[in-house]
Scaffold this motif. Structure first.
Motif, PDB file in Angstrom:
ATOM      1  N   ARG A  76       0.888  -1.164  -0.092  1.00  0.00           N
ATOM      2  CA  ARG A  76       0.021   0.192   0.072  1.00  0.00           C
ATOM      3  C   ARG A  76       0.904   1.326   0.002  1.00  0.00           C
ATOM      4  NH1 ARG A  76      -4.771  -1.005   4.615  1.00  0.00           N
ATOM      5  NH2 ARG A  76      -5.573  -3.053   3.703  1.00  0.00           N
ATOM      6  N   MET A  77       1.777   1.185  -0.852  1.00  0.00           N
ATOM      7  CA  MET A  77       2.752   2.543  -1.057  1.00  0.00           C
ATOM      8  C   MET A  77       2.832   2.974  -2.364  1.00  0.00           C
ATOM      9  SD  MET A  77       4.179   2.765   2.103  1.00  0.00           S
ATOM     10  CE  MET A  77       5.639   3.830   1.514  1.00  0.00           C
ATOM     11  N   VAL A  78       2.937   4.251  -2.538  1.00  0.00           N
ATOM     12  CA  VAL A  78       3.240   4.910  -3.688  1.00  0.00           C
ATOM     13  C   VAL A  78       4.538   5.570  -3.534  1.00  0.00           C
ATOM     14  CG1 VAL A  78       2.224   6.384  -5.423  1.00  0.00           C
ATOM     15  CG2 VAL A  78       0.751   5.022  -4.177  1.00  0.00           C
ATOM     16  N   TRP A  79       5.555   5.928  -4.466  1.00  0.00           N
ATOM     17  CA  TRP A  79       6.564   6.647  -4.203  1.00  0.00           C
ATOM     18  C   TRP A  79       6.682   7.615  -5.336  1.00  0.00           C
ATOM     19  CZ3 TRP A  79       6.700   0.951  -3.539  1.00  0.00           C
ATOM     20  CH2 TRP A  79       6.930   0.811  -2.234  1.00  0.00           C
ATOM     21  N   LEU A  80       7.548   8.627  -5.489  1.00  0.00           N
ATOM     22  CA  LEU A  80       7.893   9.465  -6.403  1.00  0.00           C
ATOM     23  C   LEU A  80       9.431   9.669  -6.303  1.00  0.00           C
ATOM     24  CD1 LEU A  80       6.904  11.160  -8.924  1.00  0.00           C
ATOM     25  CD2 LEU A  80       6.860  13.285  -7.384  1.00  0.00           C
ATOM     26  N   GLN A  81      10.268   8.994  -7.231  1.00  0.00           N
ATOM     27  CA  GLN A  81      11.689   9.424  -7.049  1.00  0.00           C
ATOM     28  C   GLN A  81      11.866  10.810  -8.072  1.00  0.00           C
ATOM     29  OE1 GLN A  81      14.136   7.738  -5.652  1.00  0.00           O
ATOM     30  NE2 GLN A  81      15.505   9.459  -6.385  1.00  0.00           N
ATOM     31  N   MET A  82      12.518  11.646  -7.655  1.00  0.00           N
ATOM     32  CA  MET A  82      12.490  12.748  -8.155  1.00  0.00           C
ATOM     33  C   MET A  82      14.195  12.774  -8.352  1.00  0.00           C
ATOM     34  SD  MET A  82       9.813  15.369  -6.300  1.00  0.00           S
ATOM     35  CE  MET A  82      10.652  14.975  -4.792  1.00  0.00           C
ATOM     36  N   ASN A  83      14.753  12.984  -9.549  1.00  0.00           N
ATOM     37  CA  ASN A  83      16.009  13.415  -9.769  1.00  0.00           C
ATOM     38  C   ASN A  83      16.365  14.628 -10.697  1.00  0.00           C
ATOM     39  OD1 ASN A  83      16.751  10.817  -8.721  1.00  0.00           O
ATOM     40  ND2 ASN A  83      16.593   9.839 -10.686  1.00  0.00           N
ATOM     41  N   SER A  84      17.520  14.994 -10.703  1.00  0.00           N
ATOM     42  CA  SER A  84      17.895  16.215 -11.632  1.00  0.00           C
ATOM     43  C   SER A  84      16.974  17.584 -10.862  1.00  0.00           C
ATOM     44  CB  SER A  84      17.839  16.068 -12.917  1.00  0.00           C
ATOM     45  OG  SER A  84      18.854  15.099 -13.234  1.00  0.00           O
ATOM     46  N   LEU A  85      16.763  17.740  -9.761  1.00  0.00           N
ATOM     47  CA  LEU A  85      15.604  18.571  -9.482  1.00  0.00           C
ATOM     48  C   LEU A  85      16.079  20.152  -9.579  1.00  0.00           C
ATOM     49  CD1 LEU A  85      14.774  17.007  -5.894  1.00  0.00           C
ATOM     50  CD2 LEU A  85      13.186  17.674  -7.790  1.00  0.00           C
ATOM     51  N   LYS A  86      15.010  20.794  -9.778  1.00  0.00           N
ATOM     52  CA  LYS A  86      15.281  22.154 -10.423  1.00  0.00           C
ATOM     53  C   LYS A  86      14.541  23.332  -9.473  1.00  0.00           C
ATOM     54  CE  LYS A  86      15.240  21.001 -15.277  1.00  0.00           C
ATOM     55  NZ  LYS A  86      14.461  21.204 -16.416  1.00  0.00           N
ATOM     56  N   PRO A  87      14.886  24.331  -9.293  1.00  0.00           N
ATOM     57  CA  PRO A  87      14.278  25.420  -8.364  1.00  0.00           C
ATOM     58  C   PRO A  87      12.925  25.350  -8.750  1.00  0.00           C
ATOM     59  CG  PRO A  87      16.393  26.183  -9.058  1.00  0.00           C
ATOM     60  CD  PRO A  87      16.145  25.042 -10.072  1.00  0.00           C
ATOM     61  N   GLU A  88      12.380  25.315  -9.958  1.00  0.00           N
ATOM     62  CA  GLU A  88      11.007  25.560 -10.480  1.00  0.00           C
ATOM     63  C   GLU A  88      10.205  24.135  -9.965  1.00  0.00           C
ATOM     64  OE1 GLU A  88      13.591  25.798 -12.325  1.00  0.00           O
ATOM     65  OE2 GLU A  88      13.274  24.859 -14.267  1.00  0.00           O
ATOM     66  N   ASP A  89      10.703  23.201  -9.401  1.00  0.00           N
ATOM     67  CA  ASP A  89      10.151  22.137  -8.924  1.00  0.00           C
ATOM     68  C   ASP A  89       9.699  22.262  -7.421  1.00  0.00           C
ATOM     69  OD1 ASP A  89      12.626  19.873 -10.490  1.00  0.00           O
ATOM     70  OD2 ASP A  89      10.384  20.245 -11.004  1.00  0.00           O
ATOM     71  N   THR A  90      10.093  23.426  -6.756  1.00  0.00           N
ATOM     72  CA  THR A  90       9.857  23.678  -5.402  1.00  0.00           C
ATOM     73  C   THR A  90       8.093  23.910  -5.325  1.00  0.00           C
ATOM     74  OG1 THR A  90      11.763  25.031  -5.117  1.00  0.00           O
ATOM     75  CG2 THR A  90       9.893  25.441  -3.576  1.00  0.00           C
ATOM     76  N   ASN A  91       7.613  23.157  -4.520  1.00  0.00           N
ATOM     77  CA  ASN A  91       6.150  22.844  -4.415  1.00  0.00           C
ATOM     78  C   ASN A  91       5.652  21.972  -3.060  1.00  0.00           C
ATOM     79  OD1 ASN A  91       4.239  24.212  -6.407  1.00  0.00           O
ATOM     80  ND2 ASN A  91       5.760  23.291  -7.954  1.00  0.00           N
ATOM     81  N   VAL A  92       4.497  22.234  -2.815  1.00  0.00           N
ATOM     82  CA  VAL A  92       4.124  21.120  -1.866  1.00  0.00           C
ATOM     83  C   VAL A  92       3.458  19.992  -2.791  1.00  0.00           C
ATOM     84  CG1 VAL A  92       2.258  20.524  -0.232  1.00  0.00           C
ATOM     85  CG2 VAL A  92       3.527  22.897  -0.110  1.00  0.00           C
ATOM     86  N   TYR A  93       3.857  18.834  -2.485  1.00  0.00           N
ATOM     87  CA  TYR A  93       3.481  17.637  -3.128  1.00  0.00           C
ATOM     88  C   TYR A  93       2.463  16.880  -2.494  1.00  0.00           C
ATOM     89  CZ  TYR A  93       7.270  18.562  -6.494  1.00  0.00           C
ATOM     90  OH  TYR A  93       7.961  19.252  -7.483  1.00  0.00           O
ATOM     91  N   TYR A  94       1.548  16.269  -3.328  1.00  0.00           N
ATOM     92  CA  TYR A  94       0.388  15.643  -2.926  1.00  0.00           C
ATOM     93  C   TYR A  94       0.241  14.222  -3.486  1.00  0.00           C
ATOM     94  CZ  TYR A  94      -1.141  20.065  -0.926  1.00  0.00           C
ATOM     95  OH  TYR A  94      -1.224  21.503  -0.133  1.00  0.00           O
ATOM     96  N   CYS A  95      -0.102  13.418  -2.625  1.00  0.00           N
ATOM     97  CA  CYS A  95      -0.451  11.985  -3.059  1.00  0.00           C
ATOM     98  C   CYS A  95      -1.692  11.817  -3.114  1.00  0.00           C
ATOM     99  CB  CYS A  95       0.104  10.989  -1.957  1.00  0.00           C
ATOM    100  SG  CYS A  95      -0.141   9.095  -2.384  1.00  0.00           S
ATOM    101  N   TYR A  96      -2.292  11.366  -4.190  1.00  0.00           N
ATOM    102  CA  TYR A  96      -3.840  10.921  -4.467  1.00  0.00           C
ATOM    103  C   TYR A  96      -4.022   9.667  -4.803  1.00  0.00           C
ATOM    104  CZ  TYR A  96      -8.263  10.836  -7.013  1.00  0.00           C
ATOM    105  OH  TYR A  96      -9.274  10.600  -7.581  1.00  0.00           O
ATOM    106  N   VAL A  97      -4.708   9.053  -4.106  1.00  0.00           N
ATOM    107  CA  VAL A  97      -5.175   7.611  -4.526  1.00  0.00           C
ATOM    108  C   VAL A  97      -6.633   7.158  -4.596  1.00  0.00           C
ATOM    109  CG1 VAL A  97      -4.824   5.115  -3.289  1.00  0.00           C
ATOM    110  CG2 VAL A  97      -2.925   6.860  -2.981  1.00  0.00           C
ATOM    111  N   LEU A  98      -7.080   6.687  -5.464  1.00  0.00           N
ATOM    112  CA  LEU A  98      -8.453   6.246  -5.789  1.00  0.00           C
ATOM    113  C   LEU A  98      -8.526   4.730  -4.962  1.00  0.00           C
ATOM    114  CD1 LEU A  98     -11.367   7.012  -6.902  1.00  0.00           C
ATOM    115  CD2 LEU A  98     -10.676   5.630  -8.890  1.00  0.00           C
ATOM    116  N   VAL A  99      -9.175   4.750  -4.087  1.00  0.00           N
ATOM    117  CA  VAL A  99      -9.241   3.750  -3.169  1.00  0.00           C
ATOM    118  C   VAL A  99     -10.699   2.839  -3.517  1.00  0.00           C
ATOM    119  CG1 VAL A  99      -9.405   2.728  -0.758  1.00  0.00           C
ATOM    120  CG2 VAL A  99      -7.817   4.584  -1.307  1.00  0.00           C
ATOM    121  N   GLU A 100     -10.444   1.631  -3.408  1.00  0.00           N
ATOM    122  CA  GLU A 100     -11.402   0.620  -3.890  1.00  0.00           C
ATOM    123  C   GLU A 100     -11.484   0.168  -2.274  1.00  0.00           C
ATOM    124  OE1 GLU A 100     -10.863  -2.692  -6.131  1.00  0.00           O
ATOM    125  OE2 GLU A 100     -12.900  -3.090  -6.632  1.00  0.00           O
ATOM    126  N   TYR A 101     -12.693   0.375  -1.762  1.00  0.00           N
ATOM    127  CA  TYR A 101     -12.860   0.150  -0.011  1.00  0.00           C
ATOM    128  C   TYR A 101     -13.780  -1.040  -0.017  1.00  0.00           C
ATOM    129  CZ  TYR A 101     -17.099   2.977  -0.823  1.00  0.00           C
ATOM    130  OH  TYR A 101     -18.443   3.424  -1.217  1.00  0.00           O
TER     131      TYR A 101
END
Length: 120
Positions: A76-101
């Motif tokens: 039940r994990m989701v990852w985002l590997q971010m490489n070669s980061l740039k100043p314009e990548d500065t943000n708040v990052y949100y995870c979104y999951v459509l859950v089948e409950y």
């Protein structure tokens, strides 16, 4: 109660890397559609990367070749590997999951966000 908990944000220099994690807790049947979004001050929340199915993974043009989204349904994990980061990548990052409950019943969930700052 289903919750999404993100981690891995922080301060990194331009050209550096970060790995964001999103853990889904609570009682669910499965994770369906998963994605990472990001939002800056006064801006709308934009999709960065998404896994629609095993064969369909999409990225925003601004991160293609630099970011990689993965998931592990059993963990039940989701990852985002971010490489070669740039100043314009500065943000708040949100995870979104459509859950089948329960079978064939779905509900979307958002994490609370994790701040990524790219600066020297």
């Amino acid at each position: 109660q289903v919750q999404l908990v993100e981690s891995g944000g922080g301060l990194v220099q331009p050209g550096g890397s970060l790995r964001l994690s999103c853990e889904v807790s609570g009682s669910i049947f499965s994770m369906d559609y998963v994605a990472w979004y990001r939002q800056g001050p006064g801006s709308q929340r934009d999709m960065v990367a998404t896994i629609i199915s095993q064969s369909v993974i999409l990225y925003d043009d601004s991160v293609k070749g630099r970011f990689t989204i993965t998931k592990d349904d059993a963990k039940r994990m989701v990852w985002l590997q971010m490489n070669s980061l740039k100043p314009e990548d500065t943000n708040v990052y949100y995870c979104y999951v459509l859950v089948e409950y329960s079978p064939q019943k779905y509900q979307p969930f958002w994490g609370n966000g994790t701040l990524v700052t790219v600066s020297s």
